[in-house]
Design a protein around this motif. Structure first.
Motif, short mmCIF file in Angstrom:
data_model
loop_
_atom_site.label_atom_id
_atom_site.label_comp_id
_atom_site.label_asym_id
_atom_site.label_seq_id
_atom_site.Cartn_x
_atom_site.Cartn_y
_atom_site.Cartn_z
N ALA A 81 0.84 -1.19 0.00
CA ALA A 81 0.00 0.00 0.00
C ALA A 81 0.87 1.24 0.00
N ALA A 82 2.01 1.21 0.68
CA ALA A 82 2.90 2.36 0.74
C ALA A 82 3.66 2.54 -0.56
N ASP A 83 3.69 1.53 -1.39
CA ASP A 83 4.43 1.57 -2.64
C ASP A 83 3.55 1.92 -3.82
N SER A 84 2.48 2.69 -3.63
CA SER A 84 1.60 3.03 -4.73
C SER A 84 2.31 3.93 -5.74
N PHE A 85 1.77 4.02 -6.92
CA PHE A 85 2.36 4.86 -7.97
C PHE A 85 2.56 6.28 -7.48
N TYR A 86 1.52 6.86 -6.90
CA TYR A 86 1.60 8.25 -6.43
C TYR A 86 2.66 8.43 -5.34
N ASP A 87 2.80 7.45 -4.47
CA ASP A 87 3.76 7.57 -3.37
C ASP A 87 5.20 7.55 -3.85
N LYS A 88 5.44 7.03 -5.04
CA LYS A 88 6.80 6.98 -5.57
C LYS A 88 7.25 8.34 -6.11
N LEU A 89 6.30 9.24 -6.28
CA LEU A 89 6.61 10.54 -6.87
C LEU A 89 6.78 11.61 -5.80
N GLN A 90 7.86 12.34 -5.89
CA GLN A 90 8.10 13.48 -5.01
C GLN A 90 8.13 14.71 -5.88
N VAL A 91 7.04 15.44 -5.88
CA VAL A 91 6.92 16.61 -6.75
C VAL A 91 6.56 17.84 -5.94
N THR A 92 6.81 18.98 -6.57
CA THR A 92 6.41 20.26 -5.99
C THR A 92 5.58 21.00 -7.03
N VAL A 109 -6.55 8.97 -14.10
CA VAL A 109 -5.51 10.00 -14.21
C VAL A 109 -4.48 9.59 -15.25
N LEU A 110 -4.06 10.58 -16.03
CA LEU A 110 -2.94 10.41 -16.96
C LEU A 110 -1.81 11.28 -16.45
N VAL A 111 -0.74 10.65 -15.97
CA VAL A 111 0.44 11.38 -15.49
C VAL A 111 1.42 11.43 -16.65
N ASN A 112 1.75 12.64 -17.08
CA ASN A 112 2.62 12.85 -18.24
C ASN A 112 3.92 13.49 -17.80
N PHE A 113 5.04 12.85 -18.13
CA PHE A 113 6.37 13.40 -17.84
C PHE A 113 6.90 14.07 -19.09
N TRP A 114 7.38 15.30 -18.95
CA TRP A 114 7.79 16.10 -20.09
C TRP A 114 8.93 17.03 -19.70
N GLU A 128 -7.97 4.11 -8.24
CA GLU A 128 -7.24 3.83 -7.00
C GLU A 128 -5.75 4.17 -7.12
N GLY A 129 -5.35 4.64 -8.30
CA GLY A 129 -3.94 4.97 -8.51
C GLY A 129 -3.10 3.80 -8.96
N ASN A 130 -3.75 2.74 -9.43
CA ASN A 130 -3.02 1.58 -9.96
C ASN A 130 -2.71 1.80 -11.43
N LEU A 131 -1.53 1.38 -11.83
CA LEU A 131 -1.09 1.54 -13.21
C LEU A 131 -1.90 0.65 -14.14
N ILE A 132 -2.47 1.27 -15.18
CA ILE A 132 -3.20 0.54 -16.21
C ILE A 132 -2.31 0.35 -17.43
N GLU A 133 -1.62 1.44 -17.83
CA GLU A 133 -0.83 1.39 -19.05
C GLU A 133 0.30 2.41 -18.98
N THR A 134 1.43 2.05 -19.57
CA THR A 134 2.57 2.96 -19.75
C THR A 134 2.65 3.29 -21.22
N ILE A 135 2.77 4.57 -21.53
CA ILE A 135 2.80 5.03 -22.91
C ILE A 135 4.07 5.84 -23.11
N VAL A 136 4.97 5.37 -23.96
CA VAL A 136 6.22 6.07 -24.24
C VAL A 136 6.10 6.72 -25.61
N GLY A 137 6.38 8.01 -25.65
CA GLY A 137 6.31 8.76 -26.90
C GLY A 137 5.08 9.63 -26.95
N ALA A 138 5.09 10.54 -27.91
CA ALA A 138 4.00 11.50 -28.06
C ALA A 138 2.77 10.84 -28.68
N ARG A 139 1.62 11.39 -28.37
CA ARG A 139 0.34 10.92 -28.91
C ARG A 139 -0.50 12.12 -29.31
#
Length: 176
Positions: A32-43, A60-65, A146-157
């Motif tokens: 439970a402590a290792d959720s996707f959101y908990d791995k991110l440290q953002v401001t 949610v779609l979390v996009n890194f850019w 619930e914040g569980n990963l459904i899909e990882t998408i690499v590259g622009a869409r």
């Protein structure tokens, strides 16, 4: 005639069962402590630490850019258009800039000819690149309610392509 249990065997079984229950509860707490959101440290842009668990409850779609990434910039208008088709409590796009300062990101966003009012967060140390095993830029992660990963998408869409909108709507409908 069945042999009766010795007191030592009963105690051993009880200890084993207790240990098993203890370990199971530890594994549940650790996962439970290792959720996707908990791995991110953002401001946020102002430098305030943000807990992305607040996005739980919607898809949610979390996009890194990054500002130096042409494919990242190219997909931003379509992300904005996609977001405009859904209520934020049902679906939210979150943009996380990788390794750049707030000043750089703010200047970049102000200089653009397109509207981009999605939530923008900073991973100014670029930790997510290794923590999330990001393979290229841009990278996006689709998460369930619930914040569980459904899909990882690499590259622009082209995020607002009708097929993407339809698939996203089906996912939202399924989660309700």
């Amino acid at each position: 005639m069945m042999p009766s249990k010795t007191p030592q065997k009963t105690v051993r079984q009880l200890c084993g069962a207790t240990l098993f229950i203890f370990l199971c509860s530890f594994v549940t707490a650790a996962s439970a402590a290792d959720s996707f959101y908990d791995k991110l440290q953002v401001t946020d842009i102002e430098g305030n630490s943000q807990d992305l668990n607040t996005y739980k409850g919607g898809v949610v779609l979390v996009n890194f850019w990054a500002t130096w990434c042409p494919p990242c910039i190219k997909e931003m208008p379509s992300m904005q258009r996609l977001q405009q088709q859904f209520e934020p409590d049902k679906f939210q796009i979150v943009a996380i800039n990788m390794g750049q300062s707030a000043t750089t990101v703010e200047s970049f966003l102000m200089e653009q000819s397109f509207e981009f009012d999605l939530p923008v967060y900073l991973d100014d140390m670029g930790r997510a690149f290794t923590d999330m095993k990001i393979q290229g830029m841009p990278s996006s992660f689709l998460l369930d309610t619930e914040g569980n990963l459904i899909e990882t998408i690499v590259g622009a869409r082209e995020w607002d392509h009708p097929g993407n909108v339809e698939a996203l709507q089906a996912l939202i409908d399924q989660s309700e």
